[in-house]
Design a protein around this motif. Structure first.
Motif, PDB file in Angstrom:
ATOM      1  N   VAL A  29       0.835  -1.203   0.000  1.00  0.00           N
ATOM      2  CA  VAL A  29       0.000   0.000   0.000  1.00  0.00           C
ATOM      3  C   VAL A  29       0.869   1.251   0.000  1.00  0.00           C
ATOM      4  O   VAL A  29       0.661   2.177  -0.789  1.00  0.00           O
ATOM      5  N   GLU A  55      -4.680  -4.664  -6.971  1.00  0.00           N
ATOM      6  CA  GLU A  55      -5.012  -4.082  -8.272  1.00  0.00           C
ATOM      7  C   GLU A  55      -6.305  -4.684  -8.821  1.00  0.00           C
ATOM      8  O   GLU A  55      -7.102  -3.994  -9.451  1.00  0.00           O
ATOM      9  N   ASN A  94       2.942   1.886  -3.276  1.00  0.00           N
ATOM     10  CA  ASN A  94       2.141   2.222  -4.445  1.00  0.00           C
ATOM     11  C   ASN A  94       1.139   3.360  -4.198  1.00  0.00           C
ATOM     12  O   ASN A  94       0.348   3.674  -5.076  1.00  0.00           O
ATOM     13  N   TYR A 142      -1.545   3.494  -2.519  1.00  0.00           N
ATOM     14  CA  TYR A 142      -2.942   3.094  -2.643  1.00  0.00           C
ATOM     15  C   TYR A 142      -3.756   3.753  -1.526  1.00  0.00           C
ATOM     16  O   TYR A 142      -3.289   3.840  -0.385  1.00  0.00           O
ATOM     17  N   LYS A 187       0.124  -7.281  -4.486  1.00  0.00           N
ATOM     18  CA  LYS A 187      -0.128  -6.139  -5.360  1.00  0.00           C
ATOM     19  C   LYS A 187      -1.137  -6.510  -6.447  1.00  0.00           C
ATOM     20  O   LYS A 187      -2.067  -5.747  -6.734  1.00  0.00           O
ATOM     21  N   LEU A 189      -9.073  -2.841  -7.022  1.00  0.00           N
ATOM     22  CA  LEU A 189      -9.239  -1.480  -7.544  1.00  0.00           C
ATOM     23  C   LEU A 189      -9.904  -1.491  -8.919  1.00  0.00           C
ATOM     24  O   LEU A 189     -10.730  -0.627  -9.227  1.00  0.00           O
TER      25      LEU A 189
END
Length: 94
Positions: A26, A85, A29, A31, A81, A88
């Motif tokens: 997190v 992703e 990246n 996020y 990850k 998201l």
């Protein structure tokens, strides 16, 4: 900001290690995710945007949440990850 629960059966061992790795992914990246860890009972306490758990207990939680990330190797940040992703992307297309 999305709320994620990292959960295992007891909320002590694997969920704590997995939370550390999820937090790293997190942060690396940027996020918009806040991560909490606990046992599986915490699923009932709050509406989580998604759950991260070990693959062997995914079937126990999948129908209780809108999105579940199933992790096979809790040390594999690439797998984590990819799972985030996927979440998201799911939210974007919802």
């Amino acid at each position: 900001m999305y709320n994620a629960l990292v959960a295992c059966r007891t909320g002590m061992g694997s969920s704590m290690l997995l939370k550390i790795k999820v937090d790293q992914v997190v942060k690396e990246n940027n996020y918009p995710i806040q991560v909490v860890h606990s046992n599986l009972d915490a699923i009932e306490e709050r509406k989580w945007d998604f759950i991260v758990t070990m693959a062997d207990i995914t079937d126990d939680v999948r129908e209780k949440v809108q999105y579940c990330i199933s992790i096979h190797n809790l040390m594999d940040k690439k797998e984590i990850k990819k799972g985030i992703e996927g979440f998201l992307e799911f939210i974007k297309n919802k």
